[in-house]
Design a protein around this motif. Structure first.
Motif, PDB file in Angstrom:
ATOM      1  N   GLY A  38       0.813  -1.201   0.000  1.00  0.00           N
ATOM      2  CA  GLY A  38       0.000   0.000   0.000  1.00  0.00           C
ATOM      3  C   GLY A  38       0.855   1.262   0.000  1.00  0.00           C
ATOM      4  N   VAL A  39       1.989   1.219   0.694  1.00  0.00           N
ATOM      5  CA  VAL A  39       2.924   2.349   0.686  1.00  0.00           C
ATOM      6  C   VAL A  39       3.397   2.614  -0.741  1.00  0.00           C
ATOM      7  CG1 VAL A  39       5.188   3.154   1.450  1.00  0.00           C
ATOM      8  CG2 VAL A  39       3.680   1.968   3.062  1.00  0.00           C
ATOM      9  N   ARG A  40       3.740   1.553  -1.440  1.00  0.00           N
ATOM     10  CA  ARG A  40       4.253   1.691  -2.797  1.00  0.00           C
ATOM     11  C   ARG A  40       3.189   2.241  -3.746  1.00  0.00           C
ATOM     12  NH1 ARG A  40       7.131  -4.298  -2.659  1.00  0.00           N
ATOM     13  NH2 ARG A  40       8.697  -3.785  -1.081  1.00  0.00           N
ATOM     14  N   ALA A  62      -2.590  13.519   0.085  1.00  0.00           N
ATOM     15  CA  ALA A  62      -4.012  13.310   0.356  1.00  0.00           C
ATOM     16  C   ALA A  62      -4.736  12.804  -0.883  1.00  0.00           C
ATOM     17  CB  ALA A  62      -4.637  14.612   0.848  1.00  0.00           C
ATOM     18  N   ASN A  63      -4.403  13.343  -2.043  1.00  0.00           N
ATOM     19  CA  ASN A  63      -5.004  12.880  -3.289  1.00  0.00           C
ATOM     20  C   ASN A  63      -4.681  11.410  -3.545  1.00  0.00           C
ATOM     21  OD1 ASN A  63      -6.023  15.431  -3.838  1.00  0.00           O
ATOM     22  ND2 ASN A  63      -4.310  16.009  -5.161  1.00  0.00           N
ATOM     23  N   ALA A  64      -3.423  11.051  -3.304  1.00  0.00           N
ATOM     24  CA  ALA A  64      -2.986   9.670  -3.529  1.00  0.00           C
ATOM     25  C   ALA A  64      -3.743   8.709  -2.624  1.00  0.00           C
ATOM     26  CB  ALA A  64      -1.485   9.554  -3.301  1.00  0.00           C
ATOM     27  N   VAL A  65      -3.820   9.044  -1.350  1.00  0.00           N
ATOM     28  CA  VAL A  65      -4.493   8.174  -0.385  1.00  0.00           C
ATOM     29  C   VAL A  65      -5.985   8.077  -0.690  1.00  0.00           C
ATOM     30  CG1 VAL A  65      -5.111   7.873   2.038  1.00  0.00           C
ATOM     31  CG2 VAL A  65      -2.793   8.587   1.424  1.00  0.00           C
ATOM     32  N   THR A  66      -6.598   9.192  -0.989  1.00  0.00           N
ATOM     33  CA  THR A  66      -8.037   9.224  -1.251  1.00  0.00           C
ATOM     34  C   THR A  66      -8.396   8.420  -2.494  1.00  0.00           C
ATOM     35  OG1 THR A  66      -8.181  11.398  -0.208  1.00  0.00           O
ATOM     36  CG2 THR A  66     -10.024  10.733  -1.586  1.00  0.00           C
ATOM     37  N   SER A  67      -7.502   8.381  -3.463  1.00  0.00           N
ATOM     38  CA  SER A  67      -7.755   7.579  -4.658  1.00  0.00           C
ATOM     39  C   SER A  67      -7.983   6.110  -4.308  1.00  0.00           C
ATOM     40  CB  SER A  67      -6.567   7.689  -5.623  1.00  0.00           C
ATOM     41  OG  SER A  67      -6.383   9.010  -6.046  1.00  0.00           O
ATOM     42  N   ILE A  68      -7.344   5.676  -3.241  1.00  0.00           N
ATOM     43  CA  ILE A  68      -7.477   4.287  -2.808  1.00  0.00           C
ATOM     44  C   ILE A  68      -8.640   4.118  -1.845  1.00  0.00           C
ATOM     45  CG2 ILE A  68      -6.293   2.375  -1.649  1.00  0.00           C
ATOM     46  CD1 ILE A  68      -3.644   3.787  -2.507  1.00  0.00           C
ATOM     47  N   ASP A  74     -16.949  -0.233  -1.108  1.00  0.00           N
ATOM     48  CA  ASP A  74     -16.921  -1.694  -1.099  1.00  0.00           C
ATOM     49  C   ASP A  74     -16.507  -2.263  -2.457  1.00  0.00           C
ATOM     50  OD1 ASP A  74     -17.163  -4.199   0.099  1.00  0.00           O
ATOM     51  OD2 ASP A  74     -19.259  -4.448  -0.511  1.00  0.00           O
ATOM     52  N   LEU A  75     -15.514  -1.629  -3.051  1.00  0.00           N
ATOM     53  CA  LEU A  75     -14.975  -2.070  -4.334  1.00  0.00           C
ATOM     54  C   LEU A  75     -13.574  -2.652  -4.197  1.00  0.00           C
ATOM     55  CD1 LEU A  75     -16.157   1.037  -6.383  1.00  0.00           C
ATOM     56  CD2 LEU A  75     -17.268  -1.211  -6.252  1.00  0.00           C
ATOM     57  N   ALA A  76     -13.055  -2.646  -2.978  1.00  0.00           N
ATOM     58  CA  ALA A  76     -11.754  -3.238  -2.647  1.00  0.00           C
ATOM     59  C   ALA A  76     -11.757  -3.515  -1.149  1.00  0.00           C
ATOM     60  CB  ALA A  76     -10.604  -2.299  -3.025  1.00  0.00           C
ATOM     61  N   ASN A  77     -10.960  -4.490  -0.738  1.00  0.00           N
ATOM     62  CA  ASN A  77     -10.937  -4.922   0.662  1.00  0.00           C
ATOM     63  C   ASN A  77      -9.613  -4.516   1.320  1.00  0.00           C
ATOM     64  OD1 ASN A  77     -11.028  -6.201   3.125  1.00  0.00           O
ATOM     65  ND2 ASN A  77     -11.425  -8.246   2.328  1.00  0.00           N
ATOM     66  N   PRO A  78      -9.637  -3.587   2.273  1.00  0.00           N
ATOM     67  CA  PRO A  78      -8.386  -3.123   2.884  1.00  0.00           C
ATOM     68  C   PRO A  78      -7.785  -4.127   3.868  1.00  0.00           C
ATOM     69  CG  PRO A  78     -10.249  -2.100   3.979  1.00  0.00           C
ATOM     70  CD  PRO A  78     -10.815  -2.864   2.812  1.00  0.00           C
ATOM     71  N   GLN A  79      -8.513  -5.185   4.203  1.00  0.00           N
ATOM     72  CA  GLN A  79      -8.048  -6.122   5.220  1.00  0.00           C
ATOM     73  C   GLN A  79      -7.252  -7.296   4.655  1.00  0.00           C
ATOM     74  OE1 GLN A  79     -11.360  -7.246   7.683  1.00  0.00           O
ATOM     75  NE2 GLN A  79     -11.742  -5.155   8.359  1.00  0.00           N
ATOM     76  N   GLU A 119       1.032   4.265   9.401  1.00  0.00           N
ATOM     77  CA  GLU A 119       0.042   5.336   9.327  1.00  0.00           C
ATOM     78  C   GLU A 119      -0.995   5.091   8.234  1.00  0.00           C
ATOM     79  OE1 GLU A 119      -0.549   7.755  11.375  1.00  0.00           O
ATOM     80  OE2 GLU A 119       1.126   7.240  12.669  1.00  0.00           O
ATOM     81  N   LEU A 120      -0.578   4.533   7.118  1.00  0.00           N
ATOM     82  CA  LEU A 120      -1.541   4.234   6.060  1.00  0.00           C
ATOM     83  C   LEU A 120      -2.497   3.126   6.488  1.00  0.00           C
ATOM     84  CD1 LEU A 120       0.678   4.448   2.850  1.00  0.00           C
ATOM     85  CD2 LEU A 120      -1.051   6.076   3.626  1.00  0.00           C
ATOM     86  N   GLN A 121      -1.967   2.126   7.158  1.00  0.00           N
ATOM     87  CA  GLN A 121      -2.845   1.062   7.652  1.00  0.00           C
ATOM     88  C   GLN A 121      -3.808   1.598   8.709  1.00  0.00           C
ATOM     89  OE1 GLN A 121      -0.475  -2.318   8.839  1.00  0.00           O
ATOM     90  NE2 GLN A 121       0.165  -2.768   6.745  1.00  0.00           N
ATOM     91  N   ALA A 122      -3.387   2.589   9.445  1.00  0.00           N
ATOM     92  CA  ALA A 122      -4.291   3.208  10.422  1.00  0.00           C
ATOM     93  C   ALA A 122      -5.456   3.905   9.703  1.00  0.00           C
ATOM     94  CB  ALA A 122      -3.535   4.216  11.282  1.00  0.00           C
ATOM     95  N   ILE A 123      -5.192   4.431   8.512  1.00  0.00           N
ATOM     96  CA  ILE A 123      -6.255   5.087   7.735  1.00  0.00           C
ATOM     97  C   ILE A 123      -7.276   4.057   7.282  1.00  0.00           C
ATOM     98  CG2 ILE A 123      -6.804   6.299   5.589  1.00  0.00           C
ATOM     99  CD1 ILE A 123      -4.055   7.685   5.828  1.00  0.00           C
ATOM    100  N   TRP A 124      -6.807   3.026   6.584  1.00  0.00           N
ATOM    101  CA  TRP A 124      -7.792   2.123   5.972  1.00  0.00           C
ATOM    102  C   TRP A 124      -8.213   0.946   6.836  1.00  0.00           C
ATOM    103  CZ3 TRP A 124      -4.100   3.384   1.793  1.00  0.00           C
ATOM    104  CH2 TRP A 124      -2.886   2.718   1.861  1.00  0.00           C
ATOM    105  N   LEU A 125      -7.551   0.734   7.967  1.00  0.00           N
ATOM    106  CA  LEU A 125      -7.979  -0.358   8.845  1.00  0.00           C
ATOM    107  C   LEU A 125      -8.671   0.121  10.120  1.00  0.00           C
ATOM    108  CD1 LEU A 125      -4.899  -2.768   8.597  1.00  0.00           C
ATOM    109  CD2 LEU A 125      -7.066  -2.907   7.353  1.00  0.00           C
ATOM    110  N   THR A 126      -8.348   1.330  10.572  1.00  0.00           N
ATOM    111  CA  THR A 126      -8.950   1.818  11.823  1.00  0.00           C
ATOM    112  C   THR A 126      -9.739   3.105  11.639  1.00  0.00           C
ATOM    113  OG1 THR A 126      -7.077   3.181  12.544  1.00  0.00           O
ATOM    114  CG2 THR A 126      -6.968   0.816  13.028  1.00  0.00           C
ATOM    115  N   GLY A 127      -9.758   3.664  10.420  1.00  0.00           N
ATOM    116  CA  GLY A 127     -10.529   4.871  10.177  1.00  0.00           C
ATOM    117  C   GLY A 127      -9.863   6.144  10.637  1.00  0.00           C
TER     118      GLY A 127
END
Length: 425
Positions: free
Chosen positions: A204-206, A233-239, A246-251, A397-405
């Protein structure tokens, strides 16, 4: 004079058939116990590299190689521990981004003066390959490949969604189109559009790095962290827009994301060059859900093309140079690996030797013509002795975004502060 003595020592070893010099070799890539010595028949990273090593062990007179395979996720912790304990492998694999950290501490041997004696011609390396193993005027390893993130494509799912034209997948050209295509796949097949390891290793970092580079931004500039900004922010929001819809699974972790793709449960898998050969073999099996497999360059969603890339290389600890026979035995092992660059490229990685890149054997490898644009858009962060720690911060930090909100702005602010602290040390 030292180099002349080394060359003579090599000749003496070969001629007299002296007692075999043991060379320990540290690597990741996974385990393969039945690789054999046929470098043309093995499949997948683990077995291909082990077949090359096994062939070297069998064919190099006077040398015995002991492989020390290590899990990729723990590799650098173990390598650092071995250096600290004074027992590093005589030869070990590493990434180009780690050279400033290891060579900067004097841990790696500068082998530039001994390449000719070992039968290695650096003039046959591409300009980028030579740069990958160079640091502060020296050469600190033998380059083995360039590897990069690709988009691995299930053509059946894309066809069902109307996203195939002239035999090639139609890929998005903006974040908005990414969301649109993802919804098309979901509506047509019920499956997710995109899968990747968002919960374990820094895939996800890459992804985020590539999308920042596409906006001509980076995570640091010199000694200044540059993460808390619109590009990030644009990069992260794109994901995250895909997760939210519900078009991809962050887990999904690495194994789960790969299995989802092979099961036919995702139209796109973001993963590297290293799996092209493996996925090709899997797609040929009738019991595997993936049937029609295609490989694509990472699409451009912003201003200019970019994808994360790195290079594998083989290094020798500086301490090995104290034992000239062992040192040259280690260099002969590296020369053997260099000679088999086209065999390693069967994984899907991009070759580093000019003579290999120009060969019919290389250009005719499966799917090679589908991602010819990757080399031109390959990018990486600036060299830094703190790369490993910086990557860990971003992954957390990225995993904190998509796994913990965790809010995007808060995570990027926290990440920038931590990266700045690392750069200030």
């Amino acid at each position: 004079m030292r180099h002349l003595i080394i060359g003579a020592a090599v000749a003496a070893t070969v001629v007299t058939g002296a007692t075999a010099q043991e060379v320990t070799l540290g690597r990741f890539f996974g385990a393969c116990e039945d690789a054999g010595t046929d470098t043309k028949a093995s499949v997948g990273e683990a077995c291909i590299i082990q077949s090359i090593i096994n062939a070297a062990d069998a064919e190099l007179d006077g040398i015995s190689i002991t492989t020390l395979p290590t899990d990729w996720g723990n590799y650098y912790d173990q390598i650092k521990a071995s250096y600290a304990g004074g027992t590093p492998p005589d030869v070990h694999v590493m990434h180009r981004h780690r050279i400033p950290e290891f060579a900067g501490l004097g841990a790696l041997a500068d082998i530039s003066g001994d390449l000719a004696a070992a039968g290695i011609d650096p003039a046959d390396w591409s300009e980028n390959a030579l740069a990958a193993v160079s640091f502060d005027g020296g050469i600190y390893g033998i380059p083995m490949d360039f590897h990069a993130n690709l988009w691995h494509v299930n053509m059946d799912l894309m066809e069902a969604a109307g996203l195939v034209e002239n035999g090639a997948p139609v890929l998005p050209s903006s974040p908005e189109e990414l969301r649109e295509h993802a919804q098309m796949v979901k509506d047509a097949t019920g499956q997710n559009y995109l899968a990747a390891d968002f919960a374990q290793f820094p895939i996800g970092v890459r992804l985020v790095l590539a999308l920042m580079w596409q906006q001509n931004a980076n995570i640091f500039d010199g000694d200044t962290a540059t993460l808390d900004n619109a590009a990030a922010a644009n990069a992260v929001t794109s994901i995250t827009q895909l997760f939210d819809a519900d078009l991809a699974n962050p887990q999904l972790n690495y194994a789960d994301s790969q299995q989802a793709f092979l099961n036919g449960e995702a139209a796109i898998l973001v993963n590297g060059t290293w799996v092209v050969d493996f996925y090709s073999a899997e797609a040929a099996k009738p019991e595997v859900g993936l049937d029609d497999y295609y490989v694509a360059d990472f699409p451009t969603l912003f201003d200019s093309g970019a994808t994360w890339a790195d290079s594998h290389m083989w290094a020798i600890p500086a301490s090995v140079q104290a034992d000239q026979e062992k040192y040259m035995a280690a260099l002969r092992v590296l020369a053997f690996i260099n000679d088999h660059n086209v065999d390693w490229a069967r994984t899907g990685h991009m070759a580093v030797r000019k003579s290999v890149i120009a060969s019919d054997e290389y250009t005719s490898l499966p799917h090679r013509d589908e991602y010819t644009g990757t080399a031109a858009i390959a990018r990486d962060t600036p060299p830094s002795e703190r790369y490993g720690a910086i990557q860990d911060v971003l992954n957390r930090e990225l995993q904190a975004i998509w796994l913990t909100g965790k809010p995007v702005d808060v995570a990027l602010s926290d990440a920038e502060a931590e990266v700045q602290d690392l750069l200030d040390r």
